[in-house]
Enzyme design. Structure first.
Site, short mmCIF file in Angstrom:
data_model
loop_
_atom_site.label_atom_id
_atom_site.label_comp_id
_atom_site.label_asym_id
_atom_site.label_seq_id
_atom_site.Cartn_x
_atom_site.Cartn_y
_atom_site.Cartn_z
N SER A 52 4.07 -11.80 -4.14
CA SER A 52 2.71 -11.37 -3.93
C SER A 52 2.46 -9.86 -3.46
O SER A 52 3.40 -9.62 -2.66
CB SER A 52 1.91 -12.49 -3.24
OG SER A 52 0.64 -11.73 -2.93
N GLU A 65 0.22 -9.19 -1.61
CA GLU A 65 -0.17 -9.55 -0.01
C GLU A 65 1.19 -9.09 0.79
O GLU A 65 0.77 -9.04 2.16
CB GLU A 65 -0.59 -10.96 -0.02
CG GLU A 65 -1.82 -11.18 -0.63
CD GLU A 65 -3.02 -10.61 -0.05
OE1 GLU A 65 -3.14 -10.43 1.32
OE2 GLU A 65 -3.88 -9.80 -0.66
N TYR A 106 -0.17 -16.75 4.32
CA TYR A 106 0.43 -16.79 2.98
C TYR A 106 1.25 -15.76 2.84
O TYR A 106 2.33 -16.02 2.20
CB TYR A 106 -0.95 -16.77 2.22
CG TYR A 106 -0.38 -16.37 0.72
CD1 TYR A 106 -0.29 -17.25 -0.07
CD2 TYR A 106 -0.72 -15.06 0.18
CE1 TYR A 106 0.08 -17.09 -1.50
CE2 TYR A 106 -0.49 -14.82 -1.14
CZ TYR A 106 -0.10 -15.89 -2.16
OH TYR A 106 0.15 -15.57 -3.30
P1 GDP Z 1 -6.45 -11.94 -2.26
O1 GDP Z 1 -6.05 -10.59 -2.48
O2 GDP Z 1 -5.59 -12.71 -2.54
O3 GDP Z 1 -6.71 -12.47 -0.90
O4 GDP Z 1 -7.50 -12.26 -3.23
P2 GDP Z 1 -9.22 -12.51 -2.86
O5 GDP Z 1 -9.88 -12.53 -4.22
O6 GDP Z 1 -9.50 -14.11 -2.35
O7 GDP Z 1 -9.77 -11.45 -1.90
C1 GDP Z 1 -9.86 -9.97 -2.25
C2 GDP Z 1 -10.25 -9.35 -1.27
O8 GDP Z 1 -11.81 -9.68 -1.37
C3 GDP Z 1 -10.03 -9.44 0.23
O9 GDP Z 1 -9.77 -8.40 0.83
C4 GDP Z 1 -11.13 -10.27 0.83
O10 GDP Z 1 -11.66 -9.83 2.34
C5 GDP Z 1 -12.24 -9.71 -0.02
N1 GDP Z 1 -13.58 -10.47 -0.19
C6 GDP Z 1 -14.77 -9.89 0.09
N2 GDP Z 1 -15.84 -10.86 0.06
C7 GDP Z 1 -15.14 -11.97 -0.40
C8 GDP Z 1 -15.46 -13.33 -0.92
O11 GDP Z 1 -16.94 -13.63 -0.48
N3 GDP Z 1 -14.79 -14.22 -1.16
C9 GDP Z 1 -13.35 -13.60 -1.17
N4 GDP Z 1 -12.24 -14.59 -1.80
N5 GDP Z 1 -12.92 -12.46 -0.80
C10 GDP Z 1 -13.68 -11.74 -0.41
#
Ligand code: GDP
Length: 324
Positions: free
Chosen positions: A127, A129, A151
């Protein structure tokens, strides 16, 4: 007939990968660790217009003996390890579960391969991440890891273990360092699907506001359909290697809101608000990948633009909402 085993077959990537492999004439097995997932997988294959079906086999990533028996029975030529507790935010609430499934689970699969199926080719879903707080230029395979969540830490362990097994035991193991990838099959807990669902619901009058977290975070978003192609290509090479799978372009969460709401003729600023409940204890500011190695070695590029993917996702959410 080539035989593949997919862990995490119930997820978005599992569905796209199964459809890809079935289309190539593979016999596809999917690891199931709970009841009820089987119909969900076949339903997703139908949504992808895939006429084939996956043979479900029982087993669990955190139960080594079940994996060994399974590999003995199935004898797969290719193994795609997509299973993980993959929701970053939840990994803060359930760090031990995340470690068990994502890190120890990978160790179990690798041990089972080493014992029961050492000639199988192995793909590990790594990932972006793992790069965490990386600053500056786009991240290639050589970039340093600075994991910023339980994670991401678990994924770093799994990534390194694949390299260890490759070096020590000659495993044909590849890490695909997957940057964010979405589709209409993405879970609603992930940011882009939450936005496309929100835009659809608001445009149909089913909701008025969309509470979000950090709008300034920037990510490199591609389409899952393109990314599973890269997974498959990695296992068709003469030698195993690690590859960044990304578009090379970053967009902010605010950009995603703008594009999705514009698709339904709305101004996102009138509907999107920031709710601290969706902020994370620590977040990754920006990730953008450098897919040069995948392009040079695999001949792979991300074909679907961000705008086209968002349009496809909003349209799918509109259709789903209209159908009730
Ligand atoms: P990740 O990159 O695997 O963590 O995928 P996500 O889709 O969960 O989140 C991507 C980014 O979107 C992260 O930086 C979150 O902090 C940001 N983010 C902002 N608002 C939201 C929200 O309402 N839900 C989620 N899941 N992420 C959010």
């Amino acid at each position: 007939m080539t035989r593949a085993l997919i862990t995490g077959v119930t997820g978005q990537d599992g569905a796209y990968l199964a459809a890809l492999l079935l289309g190539k004439g593979y016999e596809v097995y999917g690891l199931l660790h709970r009841h009820g997932g089987s119909e969900a997988v076949q339903e997703r294959l139908r949504r992808l217009n895939c006429p084939g079906s996956v043979t479900m086999v029982d087993g669990n990533l955190i139960d080594l003996s079940s994996l060994i028996r399974l590999l003995d029975r199935v004898k797969p030529d290719e193994i795609y390890n997509l299973a993980a507790q993959s929701f970053v935010r939840m990994s803060w609430d359930q760090p031990l579960l995340t470690t068990h499934v994502t890190a120890i689970g990978t160790a179990n699969v690798l041990e089972a391969v080493r014992i029961a199926s050492p000639k199988a080719r192995y793909f590990q879903a790594s990932s972006s991440e793992m790069f965490g707080r990386a600053q500056g230029a786009a991240q290639s395979e050589a970039a340093h890891f600075h994991p910023r969540s339980p994670y991401a830490s678990a994924k770093v362990f799994a990534h390194c273990l694949v390299q260890n097994y490759r070096d020590a035991f000659g495993l044909f193991g590849c890490n695909g360092i997957m940057f964010n990838h979405d589709s209409p099959l993405r879970g609603i807990e992930f940011v882009l699907r939450k936005i496309t669902d929100g835009a659809a619901r608001i445009s149909l009058g089913l909701a008025t506001d969309l509470p979000m977290g950090n709008l300034d975070a920037r990510r490199d978003f591609g389409h899952a359909r393109d990314y599973v192609q890269a997974m498959w290509l990695m296992l068709q090479q003469d030698a195993p290697d690690d590859y960044v799978v990304a578009t090379g372009r970053a967009a902010s969460i605010r950009d995603l809101c703008r594009i999705a709401f514009a698709h339904v003729g709305l101004d996102f600023e009138k509907h999107v608000c920031v709710d601290p409940a969706f902020l994370r204890p620590a977040d990754v500011d920006v990730t953008v990948g450098d897919p040069t190695h995948a392009k040079d070695k695999l001949g792979w590029t991300a074909e679907t633009s961000l705008e086209a993917m968002i349009a496809e996702m909003v349209e799918a959410d509109l259709a789903r909402c209209r159908a009730g």
